[in-house]
Design a protein around this motif. Sequence first.
Motif, short mmCIF file in Angstrom:
data_model
loop_
_atom_site.label_atom_id
_atom_site.label_comp_id
_atom_site.label_asym_id
_atom_site.label_seq_id
_atom_site.Cartn_x
_atom_site.Cartn_y
_atom_site.Cartn_z
N UNK A 442 55.74 -4.70 -129.47
CA UNK A 442 54.46 -4.04 -129.72
C UNK A 442 53.49 -5.02 -130.36
N UNK A 443 54.03 -5.80 -131.27
CA UNK A 443 53.17 -6.79 -131.94
C UNK A 443 52.58 -7.76 -130.93
N UNK A 445 52.11 -7.20 -127.86
CA UNK A 445 51.15 -6.50 -127.00
C UNK A 445 49.81 -6.32 -127.70
N UNK A 446 49.87 -6.22 -129.01
CA UNK A 446 48.62 -6.06 -129.76
C UNK A 446 47.85 -7.36 -129.86
#
Lengths: 487, 400, 364
Positions: A442-443, A445-446
């Motif tokens: 997720x990181x 992707x952010x």
Amino acid sequence: MGPTLSGNFEADLAFFRESFDRSSDIVFKELLVCDGYRGIIIFIDGLVDVSLVDMHIITPLLHGRSQLELKLNEQVKHHNVQAILQKSIVSACQSKLESEMHTIVSAITNGDTILILESSSEALIFDMKGREARAVEEAASEPTIRGPREGFTEKLRTNTSLLRTRLKTNKLKMEPLTIGDVSNTDIVIVYLDGVAKTELIDEVRTRLGRIKIDAILESGYIEELIEDNTYSPFPQVLSTERPDRVAAALLEGKVSLLIDNTPFALVLPITFLGLMQSPEDYYQRYMISTATRWLRYWLAFIALTFPSLYIAVTTFHQEMVPTNLLLSIASSREAVPFPAIIEALLMEITFEGLREAGIRMPRPVGQAVSIVGALVIGQAAVQAGIVSAILVIIVSFTGIASFIFPSYSLGIAARLLRFPLMFLAGTLGLYGILLGLLVICIHLLRLRSFGVPYLSPVAPLSLNNLKDTLFRVPWRNLIHRRRGIGE
Amino acid sequence: MQVKPVILSMMFFLILPLLTGCWSKVEVNDVAIVTAVGLDKTDKGKIQLSLELAVPRLLGVTNQSGGEKLEAKAGWILSAEGETILEAYRYIQQKVQRKIVFYHSKVIVIGEKLARSGVLPVLDFFERYKQSQIKSHILFAKGKAVDILEYNPVFEKLSSEIMREEAKSKKNVSVRLLQFMDMLVSPGNTPMAARVQLIPAQTDKNSGESDPGISKISSLSVRGAAVFHKDQLIGWLNETETRGAMWLKNRMKDAVTTAEVPVEKGGGRISAQVHTASTKYHTLAGTKGITITVDPYAEVSIFENTSKLDMSSPKDLEYVRTLVTEDVKARIELVCREAQLGYKKDILGFGHIIYRQHPKQWNKSYAKEWEKLFPEVPINITPHITITQVGLTNKSIELE
Amino acid sequence: MVRVSGYQLFATTVLFQLGTTVIFGFASPAGRDAWIAMLLSAFIGMFMILGYIALMNMMPGLSLVEWFPKQFGPWLGIPIAWFYPLLFIYDAGRGISDLKELVPLTLLPGTPTWVILGSMMLVIMYFLSSGVEVIFRFAGLLFPIIFFLFVAEILLLLGSRNVHFDNLQPLLGEGWGRVWKTVWPFGILQTFGETIEFAMLWSFLRKPGQLAGINIIAVLVTGVTIAVFDMLAIMVLGEGVFQRNIYPLLVLLRQLSISDFLDNLDALGVMYFMTTIFLKISLHLMTAVLAIQKLTSAKSLRLPILIVTVTTLWIGSNMARNVTDHIFVGTRILPYNLWIPLFIVIPAILLMVAWIRKKAGTAL
């Protein structure tokens, strides 16, 4: 606007002497030009090529007097003497007139040579930089088997020339910039006009303009100050020593920053998969490069997760190991007093320590320490029953895998993230690893690097650009790519 | 602001190890790994659970001292009795300091006595318990299961290893627990599983001069099959009958058939290896009753020929083909006869084939009366054999 | 402005629909005809989703919760609209509850559930705070990985020689009765009815024209995938075990072994199951958060996210005492009391009202 040269020679001279008092490397060389004019040459010894100053300024001034006199007689007016000197006497290629004190002082500190004549309100600035510099050598941090051996040096001008020789076009723009209140570091924004997007270049300019810092000693300062997300272990800007890599990036529409006094150039924006590529991928046969890339992705995953998988599998999910392997792990762990997590942490920390020590030590000692240390500690620890033999294999394999990263700073990120994953594995097993990987994912992707999603072209998916990430298709099919990236 | 969740979760994950201690955690050297499970019924009617635990110390490769004897058995057999498996397991756990884990147990041996009284009560544990492997091999012991586990093998270090290897090999009806249960519950079907037994050392002939080390060792063999009615063991099939049953159960993978050439053709034998075999069924279920036609298809290659037949002559080859066909047919017939006339019960699961092909009729009429109907059902066997290879020679050596 | 590509919406939809179904096995009461039931549900479910899309097309640019006030007026519409975020939160709670059963059973037998669920919720919170775009990108990233694993799993199973095609016979041996029972209402509603949540997200699609096409393909892919897994499970496990087991596909995974090197891959399987559950819960919550934001016109998502996750955690950890309760509620109570009205009845009324108003509008 600060104070300017007063025209009063004594007063101006006193000002400079005061500015540079207690500085042993400053040189004030007084001359008498044409018997009538007193002049002074100011420069910093060591930054200036003294022989050039001697040949091109002092000699013409002292020995070209007849010519000078002739010219002076023609044009009686005093203040033109500087222009005459600049145009017809002094044979330096870069020179300019300047009257502002502040600029003159910074020109001196920057390594320029100053000539001030009596009763003149403008100083002549000559560029005769001749600092001692390292020769162009092979890039120590990014060696290749096949590919150019040249690497950047600490000298900005050399570096720009290395790029210019690769991209011989007037489209290659190099915008100068100075950052740092004290260090006044020269920075050059390099890009290919028409290839790099103007918004990107503007964004780089604004971000650089926002920097307020006293000194830039290495490109790392800039990197941290302009990146999108500081709270991330992942590098969002590529730093490289290789001019060919920068040139390739420029062709893809990226922007590069060259910084004086460091051989590391910055390239941006960069993606995760871009960091996983090595310039050599493009020099070798495409099949081999593709295979190497996959090997790299796979080993990168191992470098991140292998110890934690070991912990999770041996302490939570023994059913996953085949019976015979499990029994041999069990028999090798029979004498080990620690739980697997402690065992693994112990070895991992030792390994990382050895590696760090190996870098910091003087080179000849360092290598000996790392090799011998690893062998001795591994062997001895197993025999002493502190760690199991299997774990030593795992740690060393992880070690090998963590050397696979073409980008050193990405490698560090993986090494760092390994530890939280090990903790998670030690408490929650595979579930913990899964959660950890989800957070990392997720990181990633952010993250964005100058507006470009960090995981592109995989997420968001762009099939066309996958040609050069998951695979390296032959150049023939890759040509269109040149215009694609940077979107 | 964007950073907060990152920091929060990081803190959580860093604090986690301190908080947790180790809930679900078991180190490898704190578990006792079960490699085989044996189940028996005691005289009192209780369940006797026997576990073979692997002792890693004796198994591993790290023994460099060399002092230990090679033949040291690395398994440790523990038994306990209980009303249920879990109860017995608890008793065993009390005796062992390490935590007993089942997930590496790949073999379940069930003793004859328990099997004869029905296996259903013990199977639930293995299906429900999350550590148990539903893909374990299930074997039925002639005698007590615990004796089988205690067998001390020569090559391998654990008796479970042997059983697993043997059960996996193609010449046996290798039945996994999963398939066993499937056969047990699917309509009209009956389970069948491999038989395991200890063959005592042969001491009858030349015992005096044979190597004393070998002859005393009895051997563990997985041969033949156990046949059931519902969940109760009702008998054993010997090796030949098992072969026939394997054809019927469509499990024939690798077999050798030997056909005898009649004397008028020159005598001798021809051995053929079966490469691929599959069995199809055609059933007729009408008002007249049921007929079952079994069509085994097989590709064989000739491996050995001690007859005078010429393998390069199509005529002779065709003749060999009929011989092999007859042989296969005889094998299958043998077991069918055994079932219909001997046991008088459908131990081979023909009912399931009827169900598969005529589900409505089966549910309506046959299901209840199948037991009565079965012994009378005509079973036709028509093998289809293809000879694909004859080996490297045409004719065998002949002495003038 | 968030813009989502067609591929991302497709990947998200498929993974959402697969969700937990991949673990619990679909339609196991239908025995060996489960795969027929699945394909049938997919086919019917497709029309239901096309109905939602028709609604979407009648009110372009509006999301689910804005439909109701628009058609029914604020006094009736807003209260009805509030049902949806609450249902989504409840559904997310069921997802959490799935985890509560699954993780201790397969991965961590001794760990307290609050740790398992709490840590998962933290990750979800982080995920939600990253925004819709990241969720879509995550799905886009995950989709090829999951399908690669599916294919690997299928190939390994086929290679394991444990596949018995006979187990599928006789086709429809017990008639259509048990097939139909699983198709309606559970099969259609659980897997495809929930797709109504995506009505919150459809307006982000870059090219709105693709919407129907994407959904049709997604439903077909989901249907075929689950049907294939059902078939495999039946072929490998046999009808009896398939029907009796609570987690048939988990047992299926246990049959795998990669040439005796890796055994019992169920733990790995559970990991990717959990990733899809994770995505599904996150989507439930994201849509709930977006709906709440729309209904309360809140500026920041921060507070809704916090409220929603904490509520879900609470619901999830308290809703069921054991898996029996959980599944009973899921298959007997939930479909009739919540799903039929909210997924079928209300949207159908809405469609009718919208259609009539449109007719009237054009007539005037």
